[in-house]
Design a protein around this motif. Structure first.
Motif, short mmCIF file in Angstrom:
data_model
loop_
_atom_site.label_atom_id
_atom_site.label_comp_id
_atom_site.label_asym_id
_atom_site.label_seq_id
_atom_site.Cartn_x
_atom_site.Cartn_y
_atom_site.Cartn_z
N ARG A 128 0.93 5.42 -8.84
CA ARG A 128 -0.85 5.76 -9.18
C ARG A 128 -0.84 7.08 -10.31
O ARG A 128 -1.77 6.27 -10.74
CB ARG A 128 -1.02 6.14 -7.27
CG ARG A 128 -1.31 6.42 -6.36
CD ARG A 128 -2.45 7.03 -5.65
NE ARG A 128 -1.54 8.32 -5.60
CZ ARG A 128 -1.69 8.81 -5.00
NH1 ARG A 128 -2.75 9.46 -4.49
NH2 ARG A 128 -1.10 10.12 -5.41
N ARG A 178 -0.55 4.42 -12.89
CA ARG A 178 -1.41 3.56 -12.98
C ARG A 178 -0.59 2.17 -13.18
O ARG A 178 -1.01 1.04 -14.17
CB ARG A 178 -2.25 3.34 -14.08
CG ARG A 178 -3.14 4.01 -13.75
CD ARG A 178 -4.86 4.41 -14.56
NE ARG A 178 -5.10 5.10 -14.37
CZ ARG A 178 -6.41 5.62 -14.06
NH1 ARG A 178 -6.80 4.32 -14.17
NH2 ARG A 178 -6.65 6.33 -14.17
N ARG A 234 1.61 1.83 -2.90
CA ARG A 234 1.47 2.03 -4.57
C ARG A 234 0.67 3.53 -4.20
O ARG A 234 -0.08 4.10 -5.12
CB ARG A 234 -0.19 1.39 -4.18
CG ARG A 234 0.11 0.33 -5.41
CD ARG A 234 -0.85 -1.11 -4.90
NE ARG A 234 -1.91 -1.10 -5.80
CZ ARG A 234 -2.84 -1.77 -5.96
NH1 ARG A 234 -2.97 -3.21 -5.59
NH2 ARG A 234 -3.97 -0.94 -7.06
N GLY A 235 0.72 4.21 -3.52
CA GLY A 235 0.45 4.86 -2.88
C GLY A 235 0.85 6.22 -3.47
O GLY A 235 0.32 7.41 -2.80
N ARG A 290 0.77 -0.97 -0.04
CA ARG A 290 0.25 0.42 -0.46
C ARG A 290 0.61 1.27 0.51
O ARG A 290 0.24 2.32 -0.47
CB ARG A 290 -0.93 -0.57 1.37
CG ARG A 290 -2.09 -1.02 1.21
CD ARG A 290 -2.76 -1.16 2.47
NE ARG A 290 -3.68 -0.01 2.69
CZ ARG A 290 -5.06 -0.15 2.57
NH1 ARG A 290 -5.66 -0.96 1.74
NH2 ARG A 290 -5.62 1.10 2.51
N ARG A 349 2.82 9.21 -5.82
CA ARG A 349 2.72 9.54 -6.10
C ARG A 349 2.52 9.31 -7.93
O ARG A 349 1.49 9.03 -8.41
CB ARG A 349 3.10 11.59 -6.94
CG ARG A 349 2.00 12.14 -7.52
CD ARG A 349 2.67 13.84 -6.92
NE ARG A 349 2.23 13.90 -6.42
CZ ARG A 349 2.37 15.03 -5.04
NH1 ARG A 349 3.45 15.36 -6.03
NH2 ARG A 349 2.13 15.46 -3.91
#
Length: 180
Positions: free
Chosen positions: A151, A154, A145-146, A142, A148
């Motif tokens: 995200r 993708r 993936r969190g 997490r 910037r």
């Protein structure tokens, strides 16, 4: 000459960005594989703990009164049946098993045979360790993936964001003296 310098800088930036994206995608894949492996290990330890509780409940020489044996056997059976359920339903059932184990293993609980006490303590300790490994893997995934850029680009694809598995798996540390 300045055009060549800008071209070299643009190629260098493109190579660095591509390297970073490749590294991040590889790390995300490894983290997701780690989450999957930790989840499988956690599920195995939860099943082992539920089976240990069922074994103690079904053993007539376990030191439990018949009413308590029946209640624990039903609880362990429902936990084993719910092993394919995801989300809060599974956590709720495993919390009930954890509370039942805590009641059994506390000093004021019913007296268990030494082998039954050891079996339940070992199974509960293994669940604690497996849950910590799983939650650590989820936290790391997490966290990456969190950020910037992952995200924005993708980089995780369509994979679901893993959820923490929080249950009360506390067990008294010191075994008490049991009657054989």
């Amino acid at each position: 000459m300045p055009t060549v310098v800008w071209l070299v800088l643009a190629v260098l930036v493109a190579v660095l960005l591509t390297s970073w994206v490749t590294f991040t995608i590889t790390r995300l894949d490894r983290l997701h594989a780690r989450v999957d492996a930790a989840q499988a290990a956690l599920d195995a330890q939860l099943v082992r703990r539920d089976a240990a509780l069922l074994h103690v409940a079904e053993t007539p020489t376990g030191g439990l009164p018949p009413a308590e044996r029946t209640r624990l056997a039903e609880l362990a059976g429902s936990a084993l049946a719910a092993r394919d359920v995801d989300g809060l339903g599974r956590e709720g059932v495993e919390n009930q098993v954890g509370r039942a184990l805590l009641d059994l293993l506390e000093a004021d609980g019913p007296t268990l045979a030494a082998d039954a006490d050891a079996e339940l303590r070992e199974a509960a300790a293994r669940v604690q360790i497996a849950r910590r490994f799983y939650n650590d893997a989820v936290r790391d995934t997490r966290s990456l993936r969190g950020r910037r850029l992952p995200r924005l680009l993708r980089l995780a694809g369509r994979r679901d964001l893993p959820d923490f598995f929080d249950i009360d798996d506390s067990v008294p540390a010191a075994p008490r003296r049991n009657h054989p």
